[in-house]
Design a protein around this motif. Structure first.
Motif, PDB file in Angstrom:
ATOM      1  N   TYR A 152       4.266   4.429   3.571  1.00  0.00           N
ATOM      2  CA  TYR A 152       4.762   3.079   2.836  1.00  0.00           C
ATOM      3  C   TYR A 152       6.035   3.364   2.059  1.00  0.00           C
ATOM      4  O   TYR A 152       6.215   4.408   1.359  1.00  0.00           O
ATOM      5  CB  TYR A 152       3.813   2.790   2.072  1.00  0.00           C
ATOM      6  CG  TYR A 152       3.862   1.289   1.323  1.00  0.00           C
ATOM      7  CD1 TYR A 152       3.705   0.054   2.264  1.00  0.00           C
ATOM      8  CD2 TYR A 152       4.463   1.242   0.041  1.00  0.00           C
ATOM      9  CE1 TYR A 152       3.876  -1.188   1.859  1.00  0.00           C
ATOM     10  CE2 TYR A 152       4.560  -0.463  -0.220  1.00  0.00           C
ATOM     11  CZ  TYR A 152       4.581  -1.388   0.645  1.00  0.00           C
ATOM     12  OH  TYR A 152       4.601  -2.675   0.141  1.00  0.00           O
ATOM     13  N   SER A 153       6.953   2.741   2.535  1.00  0.00           N
ATOM     14  CA  SER A 153       8.408   2.961   1.862  1.00  0.00           C
ATOM     15  C   SER A 153       8.678   1.564   1.092  1.00  0.00           C
ATOM     16  O   SER A 153       8.442   0.347   1.290  1.00  0.00           O
ATOM     17  CB  SER A 153       9.530   2.892   2.997  1.00  0.00           C
ATOM     18  OG  SER A 153       9.143   4.226   3.771  1.00  0.00           O
ATOM     19  N   LEU A 154       9.312   1.911  -0.040  1.00  0.00           N
ATOM     20  CA  LEU A 154       9.296   0.740  -1.196  1.00  0.00           C
ATOM     21  C   LEU A 154      10.990   0.107  -1.050  1.00  0.00           C
ATOM     22  O   LEU A 154      11.671   1.058  -0.648  1.00  0.00           O
ATOM     23  CB  LEU A 154       9.289   1.418  -2.660  1.00  0.00           C
ATOM     24  CG  LEU A 154       7.997   1.978  -3.092  1.00  0.00           C
ATOM     25  CD1 LEU A 154       8.078   2.308  -4.712  1.00  0.00           C
ATOM     26  CD2 LEU A 154       6.709   1.386  -2.894  1.00  0.00           C
ATOM     27  N   GLY A 208       7.401  -3.419  -0.018  1.00  0.00           N
ATOM     28  CA  GLY A 208       7.694  -2.406   0.919  1.00  0.00           C
ATOM     29  C   GLY A 208       7.364  -2.603   2.178  1.00  0.00           C
ATOM     30  O   GLY A 208       6.862  -3.842   2.436  1.00  0.00           O
ATOM     31  N   SER A 259      10.315   6.851  -3.271  1.00  0.00           N
ATOM     32  CA  SER A 259      10.673   5.732  -2.238  1.00  0.00           C
ATOM     33  C   SER A 259       9.668   5.756  -1.179  1.00  0.00           C
ATOM     34  O   SER A 259       9.240   4.659  -0.573  1.00  0.00           O
ATOM     35  CB  SER A 259      11.955   5.569  -2.059  1.00  0.00           C
ATOM     36  OG  SER A 259      13.016   5.426  -3.044  1.00  0.00           O
ATOM     37  N   HIS A 260       9.062   6.987  -0.982  1.00  0.00           N
ATOM     38  CA  HIS A 260       8.342   6.962   0.305  1.00  0.00           C
ATOM     39  C   HIS A 260       7.058   7.558   0.130  1.00  0.00           C
ATOM     40  O   HIS A 260       7.041   8.655  -0.629  1.00  0.00           O
ATOM     41  CB  HIS A 260       8.743   7.749   1.363  1.00  0.00           C
ATOM     42  CG  HIS A 260      10.125   7.079   1.680  1.00  0.00           C
ATOM     43  ND1 HIS A 260      10.439   6.068   2.479  1.00  0.00           N
ATOM     44  CD2 HIS A 260      11.528   7.592   1.309  1.00  0.00           C
ATOM     45  CE1 HIS A 260      11.848   5.566   2.791  1.00  0.00           C
ATOM     46  NE2 HIS A 260      12.347   6.654   1.892  1.00  0.00           N
ATOM     47  N   SER A 319      11.718  -6.355   0.188  1.00  0.00           N
ATOM     48  CA  SER A 319      11.036  -6.444   1.445  1.00  0.00           C
ATOM     49  C   SER A 319       9.979  -7.730   1.403  1.00  0.00           C
ATOM     50  O   SER A 319       9.510  -7.893   0.280  1.00  0.00           O
ATOM     51  CB  SER A 319      10.356  -5.028   1.781  1.00  0.00           C
ATOM     52  OG  SER A 319       9.562  -5.349   2.801  1.00  0.00           O
TER      53      SER A 319
END
Length: 298
Positions: free
Chosen positions: A57-59, A92, A16-17, A63
């Motif tokens: 960057y976070s998914l 993200g 996720s990150h 978003s």
């Protein structure tokens, strides 16, 4: 300009990150003229330090993006990356962190861009080291912080003249004199100064390249001092003269400045003892500044 929207086939994320990181600098060991073909360019040998910029960057499936509101150059780098690789980002959000002072001579802007590209490489499983100079060329006059070696680098055309494999390690004790310098606006003024002092700069450049070739850190520090003194005629540091006067007393091997920034510091091949750092800090306080220390090299 907006970042490209998600495409389900662009990437198959495994987490996720994602993050990318890039080191910064405390100014330059050398900055001066270099003739590339028939064109005068600004050449630099940066002083890399162990302070960093991070891009994350976070998914988030729902978003709408974000996190780039004050980082237009990073946004431009993202767009160029996506175009060159033919991909688009999953939904993200970006966020950033940095140890680097902005507009002071720590290559903060370039480090942000490089960290962003490295984060994108982590997301897509790509390798973009070879295209970073081309991306930078479309965005700004840059530093060589994307390399993991010292180099003689032409900042305006993003060209590596020579890699300098020797990795001198200095403890850098420095101050920020407080000015914010627009690097892009200084180009013509610097080149005019370099033309007037061409012979002196050529001598320093020849010596520092030779010092790197033979692994002579003391000579490198001496060349950095000469380069700093030459730069006084175009972007003077008010602390340079008092620091030169006390250099021997503090046992420093040389001085370094951000030639188009506001940083100036001492170079030590061996880390000074804590009592010496205290004495140095008191001296900097007399000048009106807070001492900072960091380690150079890779």
């Amino acid at each position: 300009m907006e970042t490209m929207t998600a495409s389900p086939s662009s990437v198959k994320p495994t987490r996720s990150h994602y993050s990318g990181v890039c080191h910064g600098t405390v100014g330059e060991l050398f900055q001066g003229p270099y003739i590339d073909g028939n064109t005068p360019q600004i050449a630099i040998i940066s002083l890399p330090v162990r302070r960093y910029s991070w891009a994350h960057y976070s998914l988030f499936p729902d978003s709408e993006g974000g996190g780039l509101e004050d980082r237009s150059r990073c946004l431009r780098a993202i767009d160029l990356f996506l175009q060159r690789h033919g991909v688009s980002l999953p939904a993200g959000r970006w966020c950033f962190a940095t140890d680097l002072l902005r507009g002071k001579g720590m290559a903060s802007s370039t480090a942000d861009i490089v960290a962003t590209i490295r984060c994108l490489d982590a997301i897509f499983g790509t390798q973009s080291a070879d295209i970073i100079p081309a991306i930078l060329k479309e965005i700004e006059r840059s530093d060589s912080v994307f390399l993991q070696t010292h180099a003689l680098y032409l900042s305006g055309v993003q060209k590596i003249v020579a890699r300098l494999p020797f990795n001198p390690s200095f403890q850098v004790c420095f101050i920020d004199e407080g000015n914010v310098i627009d690097t892009e606006a200084m180009g013509e003024r610097l080149l005019a100064h370099y033309t007037a002092k061409a012979a002196a700069y050529a001598s320093v450049l020849e010596e520092i390249v030779g010092a790197f070739a033979r692994g002579d850190a003391l000579a490198i520090a001496g060349c950095a001092t000469r380069s700093a003194i030459l730069g006084q005629d175009v972007l003077p540091k008010q602390s340079l003269e008092p620091m030169l006067a006390r250099q021997t007393e503090f046992g420093a091997d040389g001085l370094v400045v951000a030639h188009t920034g506001s940083l100036i510091g001492y170079l030590f091949r061996s880390s000074p003892e804590v009592q010496r750092v205290g004495e140095l800090s008191a001296f900097f306080l007399e000048l009106g500044y807070q001492c900072q220390c960091t380690q150079s090299g890779f």
